[in-house]
Design a protein around this motif. Structure first.
Motif, PDB file in Angstrom:
ATOM      1  N   ASP A 265     -19.150  33.686  29.440  1.00 25.72           N
ATOM      2  CA  ASP A 265     -19.687  32.465  30.046  1.00 25.72           C
ATOM      3  C   ASP A 265     -19.880  32.631  31.552  1.00 25.72           C
ATOM      4  OD1 ASP A 265     -19.792  31.173  27.625  1.00 25.72           O
ATOM      5  OD2 ASP A 265     -17.961  30.009  27.931  1.00 25.72           O
ATOM      6  N   THR A 266     -18.929  33.288  32.195  1.00 23.78           N
ATOM      7  CA  THR A 266     -19.036  33.507  33.643  1.00 23.78           C
ATOM      8  C   THR A 266     -20.194  34.441  33.962  1.00 23.78           C
ATOM      9  OG1 THR A 266     -16.641  33.189  33.902  1.00 23.78           O
ATOM     10  CG2 THR A 266     -17.797  34.297  35.693  1.00 23.78           C
ATOM     11  N   LEU A 267     -20.352  35.492  33.162  1.00 22.18           N
ATOM     12  CA  LEU A 267     -21.467  36.415  33.375  1.00 22.18           C
ATOM     13  C   LEU A 267     -22.804  35.708  33.191  1.00 22.18           C
ATOM     14  CD1 LEU A 267     -20.163  39.651  31.607  1.00 22.18           C
ATOM     15  CD2 LEU A 267     -20.527  39.310  34.056  1.00 22.18           C
ATOM     16  N   LYS A 268     -22.896  34.856  32.187  1.00 19.67           N
ATOM     17  CA  LYS A 268     -24.132  34.111  31.965  1.00 19.67           C
ATOM     18  C   LYS A 268     -24.409  33.160  33.138  1.00 19.67           C
ATOM     19  CE  LYS A 268     -24.950  32.716  27.806  1.00 19.67           C
ATOM     20  NZ  LYS A 268     -24.891  31.944  26.530  1.00 19.67           N
ATOM     21  N   GLN A 269     -23.356  32.495  33.604  1.00 17.25           N
ATOM     22  CA  GLN A 269     -23.509  31.585  34.736  1.00 17.25           C
ATOM     23  C   GLN A 269     -23.997  32.339  35.975  1.00 17.25           C
ATOM     24  OE1 GLN A 269     -19.859  29.563  35.687  1.00 17.25           O
ATOM     25  NE2 GLN A 269     -20.746  28.380  37.367  1.00 17.25           N
ATOM     26  N   TYR A 271     -25.665  35.248  36.062  1.00 17.99           N
ATOM     27  CA  TYR A 271     -27.038  35.735  35.862  1.00 17.99           C
ATOM     28  C   TYR A 271     -28.047  34.590  36.024  1.00 17.99           C
ATOM     29  CZ  TYR A 271     -30.527  39.040  34.179  1.00 17.99           C
ATOM     30  OH  TYR A 271     -31.606  39.887  34.094  1.00 17.99           O
ATOM     31  N   GLN A 272     -27.702  33.419  35.493  1.00 17.94           N
ATOM     32  CA  GLN A 272     -28.590  32.268  35.613  1.00 17.94           C
ATOM     33  C   GLN A 272     -28.719  31.809  37.060  1.00 17.94           C
ATOM     34  OE1 GLN A 272     -26.904  29.491  32.803  1.00 17.94           O
ATOM     35  NE2 GLN A 272     -27.949  30.424  31.048  1.00 17.94           N
ATOM     36  N   THR A 276     -32.189  31.497  39.034  1.00 17.91           N
ATOM     37  CA  THR A 276     -32.593  30.232  39.661  1.00 17.91           C
ATOM     38  C   THR A 276     -32.864  30.427  41.151  1.00 17.91           C
ATOM     39  OG1 THR A 276     -31.325  28.951  38.051  1.00 17.91           O
ATOM     40  CG2 THR A 276     -31.901  27.858  40.118  1.00 17.91           C
ATOM     41  N   ASN A 277     -31.935  31.105  41.828  1.00 16.35           N
ATOM     42  CA  ASN A 277     -32.102  31.312  43.266  1.00 16.35           C
ATOM     43  C   ASN A 277     -33.289  32.228  43.576  1.00 16.35           C
ATOM     44  OD1 ASN A 277     -29.865  29.732  43.725  1.00 16.35           O
ATOM     45  ND2 ASN A 277     -28.453  31.446  43.981  1.00 16.35           N
TER      46      ASN A 277
END
Length: 435
Positions: A265-269, A271-272, A276-277
């Motif tokens: 979950d942290t890795l996905k957060q 990467y997202q 986004t940035n």
């Protein structure tokens, strides 16, 4: 004033809270657990808003040993009138701050916990162990030691004791404003990832750059699949403990990602956030991820800040990275607590200074068998990869309590999968070699 006890606990983190909670209902055993803190708090330096526990909430302090205990996480939810809301929220993982609040709630309910009592020294005499505090002393038949771990500060960072060079255990207490600063994070585990996400959020200001160095070949995910989680079961710990000591370190090292990876979950957060940035907000955080880098040196720069030199294991070259702020997500070490110094010559330690623990987590020591010293979070290389984790806290606490009582007050067995860790006809040979 001298207090007479059957069991004295040194330290009151989650592991000793488990033992204290399992001992609390046993009226025939006089126990007290001492901690130097005035108020209970669990990892306050890394209690970030979005941080989540990496294990199931059912693996709390007591449930695996006593599901009827008044000190369970479910009892905490009921006491706070949020059981149904919690169930309906369907959290995949509990927020770390809620689990920390649960631990604080347990600490506040325990009758055998004494805060603001730092054990300065432990001596052994005819009547057992004597623990000395500023306020007096206590005597006990047995000790349960769980003083926690010590932040691992790499040798190259030790000369740079500075408010802007900090370990993650003090991150929230000491992190400076990073607006316009060059920030370097060293360490590719969960703590490093959480710090990078926090820095990218803008809560500490907008850094000029964030550089993340890790010795790992990439950002590696925590292995939390069902069969890997078998390493965190009583059956596996039994099999591992029977192995000869010479075989254990290599096995533990191969299992690193079952306990020391970054949660998916942290890795996905992360990467997202980068997506986004980079493409949607146009607000690039200038994050550079440098894997395969082993920092070798850190030197003060003439214009202020530091220059870090890292070996690149991918191409064999060396990188120079400039920093105004350095955050060390470099993990923790286990060592013999200072208060046990008077007993250290009587403790059986391995060549690395690690405790040699029996199956019941008692230490081999040159003392009478009717007085035992139990150690928690000191058996990574005796009991396996699960030892520093919360996963088996209740089981280990029950194992220690059963050993002290000399009876199976709490059930500690569990049904195994049909996995044969040791070759059946070699099991007896392994035991002989271990002895």
């Amino acid at each position: 004033m001298t207090v007479q006890l059957d069991i004295a606990g040194i330290g009151a983190g989650p592991f000793n809270l488990s033992v204290a909670a399992l001992l609390a209902p046993i009226q025939t055993m006089r126990s007290r657990f001492f901690d130097k803190r005035e108020h209970f708090d669990w990892h306050p330096g890394m209690m970030l808003d979005d941080a989540k526990l990496q294990t199931s909430f059912l693996k709390d302090l007591v449930t695996a040993a006593d599901p009827t205990s008044a000190y369970s996480f479910l009892a905490y939810l009921v006491a706070h009138r949020r059981f149904y809301r919690f169930i309906n929220a369907e959290f995949s993982h509990v927020q770390r701050r809620e689990f920390a609040d649960y631990l604080k709630w347990v600490a506040g309910k325990l009758p055998n916990l004494q805060l603001n009592h730092e054990v300065r020294e432990v001596q052994f005499g005819e009547n057992g162990f004597t623990l000395r505090f500023d306020q007096g002393e206590a005597r006990a038949r047995h000790l349960v030691v769980a003083t926690g771990t010590t932040p691992r500060i790499p040798e190259w960072a030790r000369p740079h004791d500075h408010p802007q060079c900090l370990h993650t255990h003090r991150y929230l207490a000491r992190v400076p404003g990073v607006d316009g600063q060059r920030v370097v994070v060293v360490g590719g585990g969960q703590s490093g990832a959480e710090v990078v996400l926090d820095l990218m959020s803008g809560k500490r200001g907008k850094p000029a750059s964030i550089t993340w160095l890790s010795r790992r070949q990439t950002l590696e995910a925590l292995d939390e699949t069902p069969f890997s989680n078998e390493f965190f079961t009583p059956y596996y710990v039994d099999a591992f403990h029977r192995l000869p000591m010479a075989r254990k370190p290599a096995i533990v090292d191969r299992q690193k990602l079952t306990s020391d990876g970054i949660s998916p979950d942290t890795l996905k957060q992360l990467y997202q956030a980068l997506y986004t940035n980079g493409f949607l907000t146009g607000d690039s955080q200038c994050l550079q991820i440098l894997p395969h880098r082993d920092v070798k040196a850190m030197e003060a720069a003439s214009g202020g800040g530091w220059t870090l030199t890292a070996h690149n294991g991918f191409d064999g070259q060396y990188d120079k990275v400039d920093a105004d702020v350095v955050v060390l997500a470099t993990g923790y070490l286990t060592k013999v607590p200072d208060c046990l110094a008077p007993l250290q010559d009587r403790l059986d330690l391995d060549p690395e200074g690690r405790f040699l623990l029996q199956r019941d987590f008692s230490v081999d020591w040159a003392g009478p068998s009717q007085h035992r010293i139990y150690v928690q979070n000191g058996g990574r290389y005796s009991h396996g990869i699960a030892d520093p984790q919360l996963s088996l806290a209740a089981w280990r606490g029950a194992t220690i309590v059963n050993s002290i009582l000399g009876e199976e007050r709490y059930a500690t067995a569990d049904a195994p999968l049909p996995i044969a860790w040791a070759t059946p006809d070699q099991a007896e040979a392994c035991l002989e070699e271990a002895a």
